[in-house]
Design a protein around this motif. Structure first.
Motif, PDB file in Angstrom:
ATOM      1  N   ALA A 115     118.521 112.280  29.208  1.00  0.00           N
ATOM      2  CA  ALA A 115     119.225 113.414  29.813  1.00  0.00           C
ATOM      3  C   ALA A 115     120.159 112.999  30.936  1.00  0.00           C
ATOM      4  CB  ALA A 115     118.211 114.432  30.326  1.00  0.00           C
ATOM      5  N   ASN A 116     119.676 112.143  31.863  1.00  0.00           N
ATOM      6  CA  ASN A 116     120.509 111.814  33.019  1.00  0.00           C
ATOM      7  C   ASN A 116     121.526 110.716  32.729  1.00  0.00           C
ATOM      8  OD1 ASN A 116     118.873 109.550  32.985  1.00  0.00           O
ATOM      9  ND2 ASN A 116     117.682 110.153  34.787  1.00  0.00           N
ATOM     10  N   GLN A 117     121.698 110.368  31.453  1.00  0.00           N
ATOM     11  CA  GLN A 117     122.748 109.433  31.038  1.00  0.00           C
ATOM     12  C   GLN A 117     123.808 110.139  30.197  1.00  0.00           C
ATOM     13  OE1 GLN A 117     120.037 106.884  29.021  1.00  0.00           O
ATOM     14  NE2 GLN A 117     119.635 105.598  30.800  1.00  0.00           N
ATOM     15  N   LEU A 118     123.795 111.469  30.228  1.00  0.00           N
ATOM     16  CA  LEU A 118     124.749 112.281  29.487  1.00  0.00           C
ATOM     17  C   LEU A 118     125.554 113.120  30.482  1.00  0.00           C
ATOM     18  CD1 LEU A 118     122.229 113.522  26.771  1.00  0.00           C
ATOM     19  CD2 LEU A 118     123.908 111.689  26.489  1.00  0.00           C
ATOM     20  N   GLY A 119     126.635 113.709  29.993  1.00  0.00           N
ATOM     21  CA  GLY A 119     127.459 114.566  30.831  1.00  0.00           C
ATOM     22  C   GLY A 119     127.338 116.015  30.405  1.00  0.00           C
ATOM     23  N   TYR A 120     127.419 116.941  31.375  1.00  0.00           N
ATOM     24  CA  TYR A 120     127.248 118.365  31.095  1.00  0.00           C
ATOM     25  C   TYR A 120     128.293 119.157  31.878  1.00  0.00           C
ATOM     26  CZ  TYR A 120     122.634 116.456  29.958  1.00  0.00           C
ATOM     27  OH  TYR A 120     121.616 115.684  29.466  1.00  0.00           O
ATOM     28  N   THR A 121     128.914 120.112  31.199  1.00  0.00           N
ATOM     29  CA  THR A 121     129.866 120.993  31.865  1.00  0.00           C
ATOM     30  C   THR A 121     129.669 122.417  31.374  1.00  0.00           C
ATOM     31  OG1 THR A 121     131.602 120.702  30.198  1.00  0.00           O
ATOM     32  CG2 THR A 121     131.599 119.161  32.061  1.00  0.00           C
ATOM     33  N   PRO A 140     122.530 124.448  32.246  1.00  0.00           N
ATOM     34  CA  PRO A 140     123.454 125.421  31.650  1.00  0.00           C
ATOM     35  C   PRO A 140     122.905 126.840  31.647  1.00  0.00           C
ATOM     36  CG  PRO A 140     123.387 123.428  30.324  1.00  0.00           C
ATOM     37  CD  PRO A 140     122.311 123.285  31.353  1.00  0.00           C
ATOM     38  N   GLN A 141     121.592 127.019  31.424  1.00  0.00           N
ATOM     39  CA  GLN A 141     121.054 128.372  31.382  1.00  0.00           C
ATOM     40  C   GLN A 141     121.069 129.045  32.744  1.00  0.00           C
ATOM     41  OE1 GLN A 141     119.258 125.652  30.445  1.00  0.00           O
ATOM     42  NE2 GLN A 141     117.191 125.684  31.264  1.00  0.00           N
ATOM     43  N   ARG A 142     121.152 128.264  33.816  1.00  0.00           N
ATOM     44  CA  ARG A 142     121.297 128.845  35.146  1.00  0.00           C
ATOM     45  C   ARG A 142     122.754 129.115  35.485  1.00  0.00           C
ATOM     46  NH1 ARG A 142     118.102 124.235  38.019  1.00  0.00           N
ATOM     47  NH2 ARG A 142     119.313 124.870  39.835  1.00  0.00           N
ATOM     48  N   ALA A 143     123.684 128.511  34.743  1.00  0.00           N
ATOM     49  CA  ALA A 143     125.110 128.678  35.017  1.00  0.00           C
ATOM     50  C   ALA A 143     125.724 129.841  34.261  1.00  0.00           C
ATOM     51  CB  ALA A 143     125.858 127.394  34.675  1.00  0.00           C
ATOM     52  N   VAL A 144     125.111 130.262  33.156  1.00  0.00           N
ATOM     53  CA  VAL A 144     125.663 131.351  32.351  1.00  0.00           C
ATOM     54  C   VAL A 144     124.524 131.986  31.560  1.00  0.00           C
ATOM     55  CG1 VAL A 144     126.258 129.755  30.467  1.00  0.00           C
ATOM     56  CG2 VAL A 144     127.419 131.980  30.636  1.00  0.00           C
ATOM     57  N   ALA A 155     129.596 116.211  22.069  1.00  0.00           N
ATOM     58  CA  ALA A 155     130.240 114.955  21.686  1.00  0.00           C
ATOM     59  C   ALA A 155     129.153 113.892  21.747  1.00  0.00           C
ATOM     60  CB  ALA A 155     131.386 114.616  22.627  1.00  0.00           C
ATOM     61  N   ALA A 156     128.615 113.532  20.594  1.00  0.00           N
ATOM     62  CA  ALA A 156     127.405 112.720  20.549  1.00  0.00           C
ATOM     63  C   ALA A 156     127.647 111.258  20.901  1.00  0.00           C
ATOM     64  CB  ALA A 156     126.759 112.814  19.163  1.00  0.00           C
ATOM     65  N   GLY A 157     128.869 110.765  20.704  1.00  0.00           N
ATOM     66  CA  GLY A 157     129.130 109.359  20.993  1.00  0.00           C
ATOM     67  C   GLY A 157     129.691 109.148  22.377  1.00  0.00           C
ATOM     68  N   ALA A 158     130.834 109.771  22.653  1.00  0.00           N
ATOM     69  CA  ALA A 158     131.475 109.653  23.957  1.00  0.00           C
ATOM     70  C   ALA A 158     132.293 110.901  24.194  1.00  0.00           C
ATOM     71  CB  ALA A 158     132.367 108.405  24.016  1.00  0.00           C
ATOM     72  N   GLY A 159     132.245 111.412  25.411  1.00  0.00           N
ATOM     73  CA  GLY A 159     132.969 112.616  25.746  1.00  0.00           C
ATOM     74  C   GLY A 159     134.440 112.349  26.007  1.00  0.00           C
ATOM     75  N   ASP A 160     135.199 113.437  26.098  1.00  0.00           N
ATOM     76  CA  ASP A 160     136.618 113.328  26.379  1.00  0.00           C
ATOM     77  C   ASP A 160     136.838 112.707  27.758  1.00  0.00           C
ATOM     78  OD1 ASP A 160     139.427 114.079  25.697  1.00  0.00           O
ATOM     79  OD2 ASP A 160     139.204 115.271  27.514  1.00  0.00           O
ATOM     80  N   LEU A 161     137.957 112.009  27.924  1.00  0.00           N
ATOM     81  CA  LEU A 161     138.257 111.336  29.193  1.00  0.00           C
ATOM     82  C   LEU A 161     138.314 112.315  30.358  1.00  0.00           C
ATOM     83  CD1 LEU A 161     141.014 108.808  28.048  1.00  0.00           C
ATOM     84  CD2 LEU A 161     138.657 108.277  28.687  1.00  0.00           C
ATOM     85  N   LEU A 169     127.356 108.395  30.064  1.00  0.00           N
ATOM     86  CA  LEU A 169     127.325 107.132  29.332  1.00  0.00           C
ATOM     87  C   LEU A 169     127.318 107.354  27.828  1.00  0.00           C
ATOM     88  CD1 LEU A 169     124.703 104.912  31.184  1.00  0.00           C
ATOM     89  CD2 LEU A 169     127.131 104.436  30.936  1.00  0.00           C
ATOM     90  N   GLY A 170     126.564 108.357  27.395  1.00  0.00           N
ATOM     91  CA  GLY A 170     126.292 108.490  25.970  1.00  0.00           C
ATOM     92  C   GLY A 170     126.762 109.771  25.341  1.00  0.00           C
ATOM     93  N   GLY A 171     127.729 110.454  25.923  1.00  0.00           N
ATOM     94  CA  GLY A 171     128.206 111.682  25.307  1.00  0.00           C
ATOM     95  C   GLY A 171     128.126 112.855  26.255  1.00  0.00           C
ATOM     96  N   THR A 172     128.580 114.012  25.775  1.00  0.00           N
ATOM     97  CA  THR A 172     128.658 115.193  26.627  1.00  0.00           C
ATOM     98  C   THR A 172     128.157 116.427  25.900  1.00  0.00           C
ATOM     99  OG1 THR A 172     130.950 115.600  25.931  1.00  0.00           O
ATOM    100  CG2 THR A 172     130.627 114.304  27.930  1.00  0.00           C
ATOM    101  N   VAL A 173     127.682 117.384  26.684  1.00  0.00           N
ATOM    102  CA  VAL A 173     127.310 118.708  26.200  1.00  0.00           C
ATOM    103  C   VAL A 173     128.134 119.711  27.001  1.00  0.00           C
ATOM    104  CG1 VAL A 173     125.457 120.374  25.851  1.00  0.00           C
ATOM    105  CG2 VAL A 173     124.972 117.919  25.684  1.00  0.00           C
ATOM    106  N   GLU A 174     129.053 120.383  26.321  1.00  0.00           N
ATOM    107  CA  GLU A 174     129.953 121.316  26.987  1.00  0.00           C
ATOM    108  C   GLU A 174     129.610 122.738  26.571  1.00  0.00           C
ATOM    109  OE1 GLU A 174     134.221 119.553  27.215  1.00  0.00           O
ATOM    110  OE2 GLU A 174     133.360 118.917  25.289  1.00  0.00           O
ATOM    111  N   THR A 175     129.320 123.589  27.554  1.00  0.00           N
ATOM    112  CA  THR A 175     129.014 124.993  27.322  1.00  0.00           C
ATOM    113  C   THR A 175     130.220 125.828  27.749  1.00  0.00           C
ATOM    114  OG1 THR A 175     126.661 124.582  27.734  1.00  0.00           O
ATOM    115  CG2 THR A 175     127.411 126.866  27.848  1.00  0.00           C
TER     116      THR A 175
END
Length: 863
Positions: A115-121, A140-144, A155-161, A169-175
């Motif tokens: 979890a703490n090696q991923l990105g979240y927005t 995310p559930q506290r943000a919306v 983005a399971a491999g790598a997130g957008d720049l 490090l390992g991808g992103t979860v964008e809500t």
């Protein structure tokens, strides 16, 4: 083996079927995925059509998948955005509650990254790294509110720049939150279910108003309550969202506000001990209950029948003793203002300013004896003159240690009784970790449409001031009403003592530039780079007393670590082989900044000595990764309503400078020692990962759809490591093999990363017949190792869930929409282990049980 064979068959089928798009859902499609267009603005990403099976995302060079609003709510109305992505390929998300809300035991892995090696927005705003007791964001559930989520993109491999994250490090979860509707209306839903669950949702949309109908807004609120399934603690709280949009020819203004206040009584994990070959285990070590329910609110039974008069728990239960209760309480305020300015027909400038404030507390009320190694240091007036071998050990309040000759048994018992009196006379004590976050930032990007070239450049800056306090409170035998999971102890009493306080100031700067070059009508190349810089200063205005915190040889370390990497490149391409098939690849380097969390965790500020911190500051290296991925997408129609959409994706990751934070006193509310300890921070070298994801959606008209996703992940350490009491360890460069620690060398070389399975398979089948819909979900998770040396593991499991829904004829109730839905989670009432708490090289780990079968009935209406 049978599950693996099934997965291989599904993988082969997806490949032969023209290979894969991780399918995105629709009314008749499963909770699957859609490739996301990283160049699309956040608000456009939030407007996905509920009827779309797959958004082909022809500009995407990465493996990106999405799940829409309609499919999220089918999983379970009100489900958390992270829980909603559990059916996507390569994603493992598990919690001990069906909503996915409980953060203490939530666990997520994507392609071997935790979890703490991923990105979240959320709408592009950074949400931090999702560590429990977060210091730089919120979940995310506290943000919306769940029902206001338009879609979630993975983005399971790598997130957008351009992703605003310092941990991806390992991808992103964008809500993405949904925009206000063009028509005035009201949406409401009421859910009731197992264990007195109740969720009430209401949203009012204004519709377009003002000159030219350029304005729109909505106001929304939710109230949720649900009792824990194995003890009498109620999860729930209030949340409110408001969103305003003004959209005209000059640009688009978006204002968003979120308020969230909740309380989550936590589960406790079961501690497991596996003796070394030829070794033995005591009966207390072998005591492993399936659940460890709390006693709350039965205060008198707990303190008189469970604890002894000195506040010690039953010795036969060892580390699997029961607490009175524990909980997490969080209050968040989040807001942003964004303006997308149309400077010309080919130039757009988007700027977002945001602010987030959080205050919270993690609370554990339990046996004084389990916390006595800390409490005695502060509350025993004779502590400073006691020989160290006469100080009480864990669960030994008032018990003279056998090596102690300076006290009699009677003197030790009298001292223990005095400590019981000093902590309220109940035999209990409450430990809190109290949090404050105050952060603000700006995100800005300019996009230029130059025909064949689409150029974007911009940046993200954040200033974060964060504080953590470790405090201890009395539990008054005459006033138990002040010790409940729903009261923050500091609201009703002063602490007995503050063990430590950590303050950190963290500044982030990220810049990026990228170009999407349409070389030919079939070939698109994307390239660019980003920078990542962090200036982090950590201080401890209150230092712990020596002896009160395991592994501390002086004061907790203080100082500044500045990390700057100015060139993190990415390049990728897509090639349209046919009108239905597309090849893609992406190569990208990413960096994870050090965690500036000052109440434990994996950062240099909790390594136990200033010398260890200084050594890490001068010699340490942040984690980095090179991700290589490529695959084939297909979207084919065979006529008569038969469609097949699929994707197969291969990835290889070189993960450099993998950091392990090994507690000197593992445990906490997950099980074991509640007093915690400092960390030994070990750079274990490299981890190499190879994996394949494959998924397909087969649609037979509007009546039937079948989705299947199979994932294989092999993530292996490339070296053994050693750790030392000085607080910093290192990879050895050896590969001794076996599972025994030899001469301080931990044999991790060639071992699979613990916690992440090699095999996963997800299936979603949907049937529509007139106004009725049935959807079944099956998730297989393979065996997972539970220690760094792989000497113990937990078995695989297969969970199923079911949804049956019926549309109520609108003329019956004179409503625009009305639906009644029944959701059943864990349909077969499977038992097993969900989240794992991993912190040891060998022998032991902690695990949370799988939540039992539960049902939920939801009435949704729209006016």
């Amino acid at each position: 083996m049978v599950r693996s064979q099934i997965s291989l068959i599904a993988l082969a089928f997806a490949s032969l079927a023209a290979g894969a798009v991780q399918a995105a859902p629709t009314d008749a499609a499963p909770a699957a995925a859609a490739p996301a267009d990283p160049a699309a603005p956040a608000d456009a990403a939030g407007d996905a059509d509920e009827g779309t099976i797959i958004v082909t995302g022809a500009k995407t060079t990465r493996s990106a998948t999405a799940i829409s609003q309609a499919e999220i709510q089918k999983i379970l109305p009100g489900v958390s955005p992270l829980k909603a992505i559990q059916t996507l390929p390569g994603v493992l998300y598990i919690t001990a509650d069906p909503w996915g809300y409980n953060e203490q035991n939530a666990q997520i892995f994507i392609h071997g990254f935790a979890a703490n090696q991923l990105g979240y927005t959320m709408d592009g705003l950074p949400l931090g790294d999702q560590s429990y007791g977060n210091y730089n964001g919120l979940s995310p559930q506290r943000a919306v509110i769940s029902e206001n989520v338009a879609r979630v993109v993975v983005a399971a491999g790598a997130g957008d720049l351009a992703t605003a994250s310092n941990s991806n490090l390992g991808g992103t979860v964008e809500t993405f939150s949904s925009d206000p509707l063009a028509q005035m209306g009201l949406q409401a839903a009421q859910t009731v279910g197992s264990y007195s669950a109740s969720r009430s949702f209401l949203r009012v949309d204004s519709g377009n108003f003002g000159p030219g109908g350029a304005n729109s807004l909505y106001l929304s609120g939710v109230r949720q309550r649900a009792r824990a399934w194995d003890f009498n603690g109620k999860q729930g709280g209030w949340q409110a969202n408001a969103k305003f949009v003004h959209d005209d020819s000059a640009g688009k203004l978006t204002l968003y506000f979120d308020y969230n206040d909740f309380t989550q009584p936590n589960e406790d994990a079961t501690v497991f001990f596996r003796p070394l070959p030829g070794g033995t285990a005591s009966p207390a070590q072998l005591y492993t209950p399936y659940t460890k329910p709390f006693f709350y609110p039965d205060f008198n039974t707990y303190r008189t029948s469970y604890l002894n008069p000195l506040g010690n728990s039953p010795s036969a239960q060892g580390g699997n003793y029961r607490n009175y209760y524990s909980d997490a309480q969080r209050t968040d305020y989040l807001g942003y203002a964004r303006y997308d300015a149309h400077l010309s027909s080919n130039v757009t400038w988007s700027t977002t300013g945001y602010y987030h404030h959080n205050d919270g507390a993690g609370v554990v009320a339990g046996p004084l004896g389990q916390s006595i190694t800390t409490a005695q240091a502060y509350l025993d007036p004779n502590y400073g003159t006691l020989p160290s071998n006469c100080r009480f050990g864990a669960n030994g309040n008032g018990v003279r240690p056998s090596a102690c000759t300076g006290l009699t048994d009677a003197q030790a018992a009298a001292s223990g009784a005095a400590l019981v009196a000093a902590t309220g006379g109940s035999g209990l004590i409450t430990r809190t970790t109290e949090y404050r976050i105050s952060r603000y930032g700006v995100i800005s990007a300019m996009k230029l449409d130059l025909g064949a070239h689409q150029i974007e450049f911009g940046g993200w800056y954040e200033h974060n001031s964060t504080t953590q306090w470790r405090r201890w409170y009395a539990v008054d035998v005459n006033n138990p009403g002040d010790s409940t999971p729903y009261i923050r102890p500091r609201d009703v009493q002063n602490p007995l003592f503050t063990q430590y306080q950590g303050d950190a100031t963290i500044k982030q700067l990220q810049l990026h530039i990228q170009d999407s070059w349409r070389v030919t009508p079939k070939l698109l190349i994307q390239g660019g780079f980003k920078t990542s810089a962090q200036w982090a200063d950590g201080r401890f205005p209150v230092q712990p007393k020596l002896g009160s915190l395991s592994g501390l040889t002086g004061g907790l370390p203080q100082g500044t670590i500045n990390t700057k990497r100015w060139f993190l490149p990415a390049i990728g391409a897509t090639y349209d082989v046919t009108g239905s098939e597309q090849l893609y690849f992406n190569i990208q380097k990413n960096l994870r900044q050090y965690q500036a969390y000052l109440a434990g965790g994996g950062g240099p500020w909790f390594t136990g000595s200033q010398a260890a911190f200084d050594a890490f500051k001068s010699e340490g290296k942040p984690e980095t990764s090179w991700t290589y991925e490529g695959g084939l997408r297909s979207n084919r129609s065979f006529g008569n309503g038969v469609n097949l959409q699929a994707q197969i994706n291969y990835y290889h990751v070189v993960f450099n400078n993998r950091l392990l934070a090994i507690s000197t006193n593992p445990g906490g509310i997950a099980g074991g020692s509640i007093t915690g300890g400092t960390s030994i921070l070990v750079n274990v070298g490299d981890v190499h990962t190879d994996g394949v994801d494959a998924a397909f959606t087969l649609k037979l008209g509007r009546a039937v759809s079948l989705y299947n996703a199979t994932s294989y992940n092999l993530s292996k350490y490339q070296s053994d490591y050693t750790s030392a009491a000085s607080g910093i360890g290192a990879a050895t460069g050896t590969c001794i093999g076996g599972k025994l620690v030899v001469g301080g060398v931990v044999p991790t070389c060639g071992k699979q990363l613990p916690g992440t399975p090699k095999w996963m398979n997800k299936t979603v089948a949907t049937l529509n017949v007139g106004p009725f819909e049935a959807q079944a979900i099956g998730v297989f998770v393979g065996r997972r190792y539970a220690t760094f040396s792989n000497d113990t593991s937990v078995p695989s499991y297969f969970l199923t869930s079911l949804r049956i829904a019926a549309q109520i004829p609108s003329d019956w109730l004179h409503l625009r929409k009305a639906e009644l839905a029944l959701n059943v989670t864990n349909l077969t009432d499977k038992k097993g282990w969900s989240s794992l708490s991993i912190g040891s090289a060998t022998n032991n780990y902690s695990a949370y049980p799988i939540a039992p079968r539960q049902w939920f009935l939801t009435l949704s209406i729209g006016l």
